[in-house]
Scaffold this active site. Sequence first.
Site, PDB file in Angstrom:
ATOM      1  N   CYS A 300      38.741  31.880  39.672  1.00 13.24           N
ATOM      2  CA  CYS A 300      39.767  32.061  38.628  1.00 13.24           C
ATOM      3  C   CYS A 300      40.952  31.074  38.648  1.00 13.24           C
ATOM      4  O   CYS A 300      41.254  30.401  37.893  1.00 13.24           O
ATOM      5  CB  CYS A 300      40.057  33.706  38.358  1.00 13.24           C
ATOM      6  SG  CYS A 300      41.146  34.307  39.876  1.00 13.24           S
ATOM      7  N   HIS A 348      43.585  38.116  39.632  1.00 16.94           N
ATOM      8  CA  HIS A 348      42.769  37.582  38.523  1.00 16.94           C
ATOM      9  C   HIS A 348      43.544  36.724  37.295  1.00 16.94           C
ATOM     10  O   HIS A 348      44.824  37.192  37.129  1.00 16.94           O
ATOM     11  CB  HIS A 348      41.833  38.419  37.895  1.00 16.94           C
ATOM     12  CG  HIS A 348      40.738  37.595  37.029  1.00 16.94           C
ATOM     13  ND1 HIS A 348      39.580  37.131  37.612  1.00 16.94           N
ATOM     14  CD2 HIS A 348      40.475  37.410  35.692  1.00 16.94           C
ATOM     15  CE1 HIS A 348      38.929  36.552  37.077  1.00 16.94           C
ATOM     16  NE2 HIS A 348      39.269  36.674  35.699  1.00 16.94           N
ATOM     17  N   HIS A 360      37.945  32.153  30.999  1.00 19.46           N
ATOM     18  CA  HIS A 360      38.134  32.486  32.778  1.00 19.46           C
ATOM     19  C   HIS A 360      36.874  32.545  33.364  1.00 19.46           C
ATOM     20  O   HIS A 360      35.682  32.278  32.773  1.00 19.46           O
ATOM     21  CB  HIS A 360      38.664  33.604  32.921  1.00 19.46           C
ATOM     22  CG  HIS A 360      37.910  35.019  32.456  1.00 19.46           C
ATOM     23  ND1 HIS A 360      37.867  36.011  33.237  1.00 19.46           N
ATOM     24  CD2 HIS A 360      37.057  35.475  31.639  1.00 19.46           C
ATOM     25  CE1 HIS A 360      36.799  37.085  32.803  1.00 19.46           C
ATOM     26  NE2 HIS A 360      36.616  36.472  31.960  1.00 19.46           N
TER      27      HIS A 360
END
Length: 385
Positions: A300, A348, A360
């Site tokens: 990420c 994240h 993402h």
Amino acid sequence: MPALASHRKPRSRSGVRTNSPAVGITTAALASVTLLSTQSANAAPTEPAPSVEEVQKKVDDLYRQAGVATQQYNKAKEATEKQRRTVDRVLDEVAKRADKLNEARRTLGSYAAAQYREGAVSPAAALMFADSPQTYFDQTQLMERLTDRQRGAVTDFQSQQAAAAKKRAQAAKSLESLTASQASLRTSKQNVQQKLGAARTLLSRLTTQEKARLAALEREKEAEARRKATAKAEAEARAKAEADRLREEQAQRPSTGTGTGSGTSDGTYATKAAKVLAFARTQIGKPYVWGATGPSSYDCSGLTQAAWKEAGVELPRTTWDQVKAGTRVATEDLLPGDLVFFYDDISHVGIYIGDGMMIHAPKPGANVREESIYYMPIYGSVRPA
């Protein structure tokens, strides 16, 4: 005295009789024990299999923990690479100091050898054997200058020796730090692998029906997230319409020359954000791989770092550092290009693209994709530039 005859009956040689009451009791007892043991075994409590909802929650939690471990790995890897560069630089400096020290040592050696060859001559004898008094005084002045040079050579040698020792100590300390960083890197890597292995094990135990149920739960979760994203998109559209209306009204009024110039700033950010989003969209479909920074796969924070680099902005490697690299913005004030962070542990991050959606790198087994920002609990958002 005559021996008395025995009145005992002789024992039967055929063994214990089958119709013996004792044998019947023993057999019954054994049967009872066996029955009770079987009943006890059947009555022992067994741990019920987890429900699909519980498995989903556990797997999601393991993926989140793996995300945290991935950021720890990224941080350790970054520290290791930085420390390795430091070690290489210090070792180069140690080598240079060693060269200078050897040069100073050679200079001292040449002076010592010359003095040994020439020997010590008294000033009176030197004057007597000189070709002329002027020659003697010229040689004496030269010797005094040589003595000064020798003294300087000794001082330089001592200085280079101390500097070399200092650099060697610095190199040893840097090597110790590098070793510690490498150990942390190995631990973080093992932690990631352990969490992902546990998640795979849980999923592998599901039946076909349970897997179908799990997929249905995921679709329900995604649908709810999309519903929230749609609501945000509508709110953004209303806000844009209102902003356009106010801008049109202001344009119709006489100019007072008191503009703030914020349009230029917004325009600059929009230009950078356009480059970020263009790059991010070309990465859609590439696999998530923990610790990866591209170009064939990403985690990420590796994706967000690479995307903003396209706009000339250098972001740190981890989510924990990226969340500090910019201006915090509220969810309702998000602009395309902003970074949205998730979970309380900030494990994240995604790139906001507008209308409540983001691009993402989700998790192991998934590819870079567009998704609602409401799919996970939002921690906060940052505008990098």
